[in-house]
Design an enzyme around this catalytic site. Structure first.
Site, mmCIF file in Angstrom:
data_model
loop_
_atom_site.group_PDB
_atom_site.id
_atom_site.type_symbol
_atom_site.label_atom_id
_atom_site.label_comp_id
_atom_site.label_asym_id
_atom_site.label_seq_id
_atom_site.Cartn_x
_atom_site.Cartn_y
_atom_site.Cartn_z
ATOM 1 N N THR A 30 0.832 -1.219 0.000
ATOM 2 C CA THR A 30 0.000 0.000 0.000
ATOM 3 C C THR A 30 0.862 1.263 0.000
ATOM 4 O O THR A 30 0.366 2.342 -0.297
ATOM 5 C CB THR A 30 -0.962 0.031 1.207
ATOM 6 N N TYR B 143 -8.118 -7.955 13.531
ATOM 7 C CA TYR B 143 -7.208 -6.801 13.492
ATOM 8 C C TYR B 143 -6.988 -6.249 14.902
ATOM 9 O O TYR B 143 -5.846 -6.028 15.338
ATOM 10 C CB TYR B 143 -7.833 -5.741 12.578
HETATM 11 C C1 UD2 Z 1 -11.079 3.281 12.068
HETATM 12 C C2 UD2 Z 1 -9.803 2.791 11.409
HETATM 13 C C3 UD2 Z 1 -9.671 1.296 11.591
HETATM 14 C C4 UD2 Z 1 -9.788 0.888 13.044
HETATM 15 C C5 UD2 Z 1 -11.097 1.459 13.601
HETATM 16 C C6 UD2 Z 1 -11.190 1.182 15.092
HETATM 17 C C7 UD2 Z 1 -9.325 4.258 9.521
HETATM 18 C C8 UD2 Z 1 -9.316 4.400 8.039
HETATM 19 N N1 UD2 Z 1 -9.807 3.088 9.992
HETATM 20 O O1 UD2 Z 1 -12.203 2.741 11.384
HETATM 21 O O2 UD2 Z 1 -8.415 0.869 11.101
HETATM 22 O O3 UD2 Z 1 -8.680 1.371 13.771
HETATM 23 O O4 UD2 Z 1 -11.151 2.886 13.424
HETATM 24 O O5 UD2 Z 1 -12.404 1.609 15.598
HETATM 25 O O6 UD2 Z 1 -8.878 5.125 10.251
HETATM 26 N N2 UD2 Z 1 -18.106 6.271 6.382
HETATM 27 C C9 UD2 Z 1 -19.129 6.763 5.603
HETATM 28 N N3 UD2 Z 1 -18.957 6.802 4.247
HETATM 29 C C10 UD2 Z 1 -17.808 6.384 3.635
HETATM 30 C C11 UD2 Z 1 -16.757 5.878 4.439
HETATM 31 C C12 UD2 Z 1 -16.950 5.825 5.814
HETATM 32 O O7 UD2 Z 1 -20.201 7.138 6.106
HETATM 33 O O8 UD2 Z 1 -17.719 6.466 2.399
HETATM 34 C C13 UD2 Z 1 -18.274 6.264 7.847
HETATM 35 C C14 UD2 Z 1 -18.061 4.906 8.461
HETATM 36 O O9 UD2 Z 1 -19.244 4.169 8.429
HETATM 37 C C15 UD2 Z 1 -17.621 5.320 9.882
HETATM 38 C C16 UD2 Z 1 -16.873 6.613 9.683
HETATM 39 O O10 UD2 Z 1 -17.273 7.106 8.421
HETATM 40 O O11 UD2 Z 1 -18.739 5.572 10.692
HETATM 41 C C17 UD2 Z 1 -15.377 6.442 9.718
HETATM 42 O O12 UD2 Z 1 -15.040 5.392 8.842
HETATM 43 P P1 UD2 Z 1 -13.525 4.992 8.522
HETATM 44 O O13 UD2 Z 1 -13.590 3.809 7.625
HETATM 45 O O14 UD2 Z 1 -12.757 6.190 8.092
HETATM 46 O O15 UD2 Z 1 -12.921 4.608 9.935
HETATM 47 P P2 UD2 Z 1 -13.472 3.640 11.122
HETATM 48 O O16 UD2 Z 1 -13.765 4.532 12.289
HETATM 49 O O17 UD2 Z 1 -14.543 2.762 10.640
#
Ligand code: UD2
Length: 328
Positions: free
Chosen positions: A45, A167
């Protein structure tokens, strides 16, 4: 050397995953502070372009020897052979910043053995090198994923550990390994539990990329943004340059520490974030709601007292400034 002042420490600092998003910002800061850096990366990546500025001839530390050496290698194969020619040339490794990992929570659910081999196995390879070679400090990229859901907010480091994915399990297992190597073998370690890191160079192309990179990418192109669920879920977004400062501060101390949250202590709801990003990009994108992601935590907010006290670092970049820099 009992303690390493980053302005005078001539030893190598190794950054695994140093061509990646967080890794390359960490490399930038280390070289700016006069350190010679070795990046170990398999470029699954990571990207060469993230480190391109250090390939220029003016970036040498003494005479013609470069400030940055890059070795293409997989952390799952161990790091002794990759580092041997470089330590023969430049001397010993002072610190290892271990960021190389399989980064997708979803991938870990589908492929738990791969995740364990890369993420837990990779950490053991790093610690075995540190033990054998007398490395002073190992800094490890852990995650808020170790907490799972249901901890009181803001989440303290002493909250119950309840990972909801392979993870998260492997990140926590790595933290335990760090503590064990410190206790039994005297390798000082610091596990940093990252919350939602964002900023320039975060890759928007996977469906599980950071939400800010996805929203920014789409809003700039005038494309529709998708919010999973009602968008009321909150996250603690921390700007990557602040994370790099925390990492370098942790590496610069020869003391081991208990795990440390790396966040801002502030939160924003995803629907609010979407509205801000759309507006910053000229207001052309529509927003639609899709079903919530299964197993998703609703609220996330770091307690950051330990980060301030142990590392002397505050995540000072506001979301407005961080978004502006990300979008530019
Ligand atoms: C983060 C970390 C993950 C893990 C996790 C632990 C990132 C990228 N990922 O996941 O590795 O450490 O925290 O809790 O930092 N969303 C939308 N639309 C989109 C994409 C995302 O609504 O197109 C929402 C998603 O459903 C979530 C939020 O945005 O509620 C954050 O999503 P994410 O994938 O950036 O990170 P997260 O918190 O799921």
């Amino acid at each position: 050397m009992s303690s390493s002042d980053s302005t005078t420490d001539n030893r190598l600092v190794v950054v695994t995953g140093g061509a990646g998003f967080i890794g390359s910002h960490t490399v930038d800061l280390l070289i700016e502070r006069g350190r010679r850096v070795v990046v170990l990366d398999n470029f699954s990546t990571g990207r060469r372009s993230n480190l391109a500025r250090w390939a220029e001839p003016q970036h040498s530390l003494s005479g013609t020897s470069p400030a940055l050496e890059v070795v293409v290698t997989d952390i799952g194969h161990g790091i002794f052979a990759a580092l041997a020619p470089l330590t023969a040339k430049y001397g010993p490794v002072g610190q290892i910043i271990h960021l190389a990992a399989q980064v997708s929570v979803v991938h870990s659910v589908a492929n738990p053995l791969v995740d364990m081999q890369t993420n837990y196995g990779g950490t053991l390879h790093v610690l075995e090198y540190a033990r054998a070679m007398g490395v002073e400090k190992v800094v490890f990229a852990s995650s808020a994923a170790v907490y799972g859901d249901g901890a009181a907010l803001p989440v303290a480091e002493s909250s119950p550990i309840q990972p909801l994915s392979p993870y998260g399990i492997d990140k926590y297992a790595s933290e335990l390994a760090l503590a064990y190597y410190q206790m039994v073998h005297g390798v000082a370690g610091a596990a940093l539990r990252f919350f939602n890191v964002y900023g320039p160079r975060q890759d928007p192309t996977s469906p599980y990329s950071g939400v800010i990179s996805i929203f920014s990418d789409r809003a700039r192109a005038g494309k529709e943004l998708a919010i999973f669920g009602d968008g009321e879920q909150t996250r603690d977004f921390v700007y990557v340059a602040d994370v790099a400062r925390a990492i370098v501060a942790a590496a610069s101390s020869s003391r081991g520490t208990a795990p440390i949250n790396i966040g801002t202590g502030r939160t924003i709801a995803i629907k609010e974030l979407a509205a801000i990003v759309v507006e910053l990009c000229g207001g052309r994108s529509a927003i639609r709601h899709l079903p919530a992601r299964a197993g998703e935590i609703l609220q996330s907010q770091a307690l950051v007292e330990r980060m301030h006290q142990e590392l002397g670092v505050r995540a000072e970049t506001s979301l407005a400034d961080g978004l502006a820099r990300t979008l530019s």
